[in-house]
Structures are given as C-alpha cells and as structure tokens.
Design an enzyme around this catalytic site. Sequence first.
Site, short mmCIF file in Angstrom:
data_model
loop_
_atom_site.label_atom_id
_atom_site.label_comp_id
_atom_site.label_asym_id
_atom_site.label_seq_id
_atom_site.Cartn_x
_atom_site.Cartn_y
_atom_site.Cartn_z
N ASP A 57 0.85 -1.19 0.00
CA ASP A 57 0.00 0.00 0.00
C ASP A 57 0.88 1.24 0.00
OD1 ASP A 57 0.92 0.06 2.69
OD2 ASP A 57 -0.83 -1.08 3.32
N ASP A 59 1.32 4.79 1.77
CA ASP A 59 0.90 5.66 2.87
C ASP A 59 1.45 7.06 2.65
OD1 ASP A 59 -0.37 3.50 4.25
OD2 ASP A 59 1.61 2.81 4.83
N ASP A 133 8.55 3.32 13.83
CA ASP A 133 9.16 2.18 14.53
C ASP A 133 10.61 1.89 14.10
OD1 ASP A 133 8.11 1.34 12.10
OD2 ASP A 133 6.95 -0.34 12.92
P1 ATP Z 1 3.42 -3.00 5.24
O1 ATP Z 1 2.41 -2.02 4.70
O2 ATP Z 1 4.25 -3.67 4.23
O3 ATP Z 1 2.83 -3.92 6.24
P2 ATP Z 1 4.42 -0.68 6.60
O4 ATP Z 1 5.74 -0.39 7.23
O5 ATP Z 1 3.96 0.25 5.54
O6 ATP Z 1 4.49 -2.16 6.09
P3 ATP Z 1 2.00 0.04 7.93
O7 ATP Z 1 1.29 -0.70 9.00
O8 ATP Z 1 1.35 0.25 6.63
O9 ATP Z 1 3.38 -0.74 7.75
O10 ATP Z 1 2.44 1.43 8.55
C1 ATP Z 1 2.93 2.52 7.80
C2 ATP Z 1 4.04 3.23 8.54
O11 ATP Z 1 3.55 3.72 9.80
C3 ATP Z 1 5.23 2.34 8.91
O12 ATP Z 1 6.13 2.24 7.86
C4 ATP Z 1 5.80 3.07 10.10
O13 ATP Z 1 6.54 4.19 9.69
C5 ATP Z 1 4.55 3.58 10.80
N1 ATP Z 1 4.08 2.63 11.82
C6 ATP Z 1 3.17 1.65 11.65
N2 ATP Z 1 2.96 0.97 12.79
C7 ATP Z 1 3.76 1.54 13.71
C8 ATP Z 1 4.00 1.30 15.09
N3 ATP Z 1 3.36 0.31 15.72
N4 ATP Z 1 4.88 2.10 15.72
C9 ATP Z 1 5.53 3.10 15.08
N5 ATP Z 1 5.35 3.36 13.79
C10 ATP Z 1 4.48 2.60 13.10
MG MG Z 2 2.09 0.23 4.55
#
Ligand code: ATP
Ligand code: MG
Length: 418
Positions: A57, A59, A133
């Site tokens: 996705d 963001d 994170d």
């Molecule tokens: P994917 O979409 O592949 O699962 P992602 O890193 O994009 O991985 P998301 O859950 O979409 O994960 O979250 C988007 C962003 O928000 C992350 O890249 C991170 O920067 C932040 N984020 C998400 N969850 C957390 C958390 N629990 N603590 C701190 N930052 C977070």
């Molecule tokens: Mg994501």
Amino acid sequence: MLNHNLVTYHQSEHRLPSGEISDATKKIIYKLLENGFEAYLVGGAVRDLLLGLHPKDFDIATNATPEDIKHIFKGKCRIIGRRFRLAHVYMGGSIYEVATFRGSDEGDRVMKKGQIIRDNVFGTIDQDAIRRDFSCNALYYDLHEETILDFAAGVHDLKKGELKLIGNPNKRFIEDPVRMLRAVRFHAKLGLNLTDEMKQTIINNRNHLSNVPTARLFDEAVKMFHCGNMEIAYNTLSELKLFEILFPKAAKIAGKEAVWHDFLIQAFRNTDHRLQNGLSVTPVFLTACVMWLEFLPIYHQLLNSGKNSHDALHEATTLVMISQRENLMIPKAIQNGVRQMWILQLRFKKMFGKGVYSSLHHPRFRAAYDFLLLRNEVNAELAQKVEFWTNIQTMSPEGIKSLIFGKKVKRQKVSYDL
Ligand code: ATP
Ligand code: MG
C-alpha cells in the site's frame, strides 16, 4: 527543529522507481501540495520500492490535520481511528491512509504502564520521523523534488540489510508491543537481519503483548500469515517465544510432537507458495491449520465420551475458540469459516450418495480440500479420500453419478475419527 540527523538523497543516489507509485497516490500528494501543505510518500512503500519490491500500500504523511484533509477531499475522505486518528482518502478505487505528522510532546499522549493508548499530538516531519518504529520505515519521498528525506539513517540500514529500531529498543517495544511482531514480519518478508541484541530485547519484553487488544493481535497475526515468508516468520516467532503468546496451546503441541511441527511448517509453506504464485489466500485457512492442533484432541475426547460426531465437532470448535479468545480474538466470520472447513473434513469421509454433491459445491470446498491434502501429509490413512476428492473434481457429471450411486459403491459404515 531537530534536523541535524537529516540526510537528503537525490534521484541519482537513491534511484527509487517512481513510476511504480500509483497515480492515485500522486494525485493525493499533489492536491495537498497545491493547497499549501507538505505531503510525502512514507513508510513501507518507500522502503519496499528501494528494495525493488512492489509495495502493498502507499501511505502518505502530511502536515495537514485530519480536518484539513477532510476539507480538501470532501466526500472522498473519512476520518478514522481513536488511538491514532488519521484520514482515509478514497481514490481510483482504493483507500489511502493520509496521516498527519505526529509530535513529540509526550505530556499530551495517553499512556498506561509505558504503553501508548492514544496518540493524537500533531507535530513536524522530523518529530514524526523519530516516532516511527524502524529506521527503514522513517523515509519520506518528496515527489516534487524526487528526493528521499532520511531522518534516522534508514537508507544506510537498508543497504546493510539491518532492521533497526529508532530510539531505545526496550522503551519502544513497551510503548507498543506490536512492534515486536512487526520486527519478525519485516525480518521474514524483507530478509532484514535482527541483531542478537534486538532478539534478546524481544524475548525480555514478550509478555507485554498481553496488554495489546486481542483483536489487534489477530490483525497482526494475519499480516504475518500472509507476509509471503511465513515459514521463516514461524521459526523466528518460535525462537523468540512469541508464537506461544499468540497461540499457546498450538505452540505447546507443536513443541512436543514433531509431526505437528511439520504439519504447521507444511501449512505455512503452502501459503507462501500460493502468494509467490499470485494465488488468493484467506485468513481462514491458516487459522484453521493452527487451531486444528488444539481442536483434534478435544474432538476425540468428546467422541469417546459418547457424543455424536456432529455435536463433538461443534462443541470442540466452540471450546477451542473460547480458550483462544484470551490471547488473540478471532473474528466471528473467520471462526465460522474455520468451523465449516472442519465440518467438511467429516463430510469428506462419506464418499457415496447425495452428500457428495453438497460437499463438492460447498463454498469452502476449495480450502477444505487443500486442508485435507495437508492433513494427508501427516496421516497416510487419508490417501484414499484424497484420491477420491481429487479425481471427482475432474469427472463428468455422468461419471460422478455412477461413482457415487453405482452398484459397486461400498456403503460401509463411516467411522468418525478425524
Ligand atoms: P506494510 O504495509 O508492508 O505492512 P508498513 O511499514 O507500511 O508495512 P504500515 O502498518 O502500513 O506498515 O504502517 C505505515 C508506517 O507507519 C510504517 O512504515 C511506520 O513508519 C509507521 N508505523 C506503523 N505501525 C507503527 C507502530 N506500531 N509504531 C511506530 N510506527 C508505526
Ligand atoms: Mg504500509
């Protein structure tokens, strides 16, 4: 501003394939820019594009507040979340998460025993970066300048293949214990290394996962199931003693009996292969596989105590779901899917008469059949059933009819052991 850690990478240095960014993402970002706000592609999408992967996705992070975003996108925007308020923008048939930069004013965050309960303090981009994170998740892509803004040495860590938490690992894992599961997922999915120190910190803090709402844990478990490398994720979860926190009974059985360990590995491999081949997956399947370990002895116990197979199956399913609820909440719709897959395992025993049609045309037939194949790998006695349910799928209607109603069909009594 805390910009002293900021490193800016230009297109010639980072070579991010910007053509992979969806048109809708670009539209949203440019619309925010036109309205005088800052807006960046952020998080997993930047990380995945740098690794040459296709992002799950896209963001977006901005200094516009959820209300500003709502004002700009009107009916195409919905403000969601309590713990973490953000805007969903509907564009090009998909939903995009547009999050306002979070601030670092700890005084206004709602905390409980070191854990963040609510976090809606807005701030600047550099504050937002250090609240994320992992360093590789704190990269911001500026579409207009084609630059990557890196506040936490994320590009360097990505190049080294390391997953690094931003800030003090102990504190960051307690603040949000789900980050431990995310660490395992990113390790499995992206091949990023977890240092021994990070592993030990996870082991030390693993019990904090019991403070996380059980529904959120299920969501994380499903993301893990479908990360594309669940076999690795499972091995790492077991090594870090996390699998036993999510699925305590299954973990105990798989730890004691090699055959069930192998069963789980095979289940995870199957799902990994499906994803690698672009086939669809459902959370029902792996939930059914994991819970099966706990279900089976209870089912047999109820059968031995004199219950009929139908009652024993329903009762054992209910008992398993109730006991699992304490650790991780499986949504009702998934529970129902699991129950249906298990009912079909019983129905597969009957290989004659009208019932064959209803099994064959059941909406869960495909998943239940795959589950039968999986069970066959640890239970050779199922070979005859596998042959029957495999062949019947390619037979003509006449062929099926003569097979299940024909004179030669043995209508022997079916045993209801599973
Ligand atoms: P994917 O979409 O592949 O699962 P992602 O890193 O994009 O991985 P998301 O859950 O979409 O994960 O979250 C988007 C962003 O928000 C992350 O890249 C991170 O920067 C932040 N984020 C998400 N969850 C957390 C958390 N629990 N603590 C701190 N930052 C977070
Ligand atoms: Mg994501």
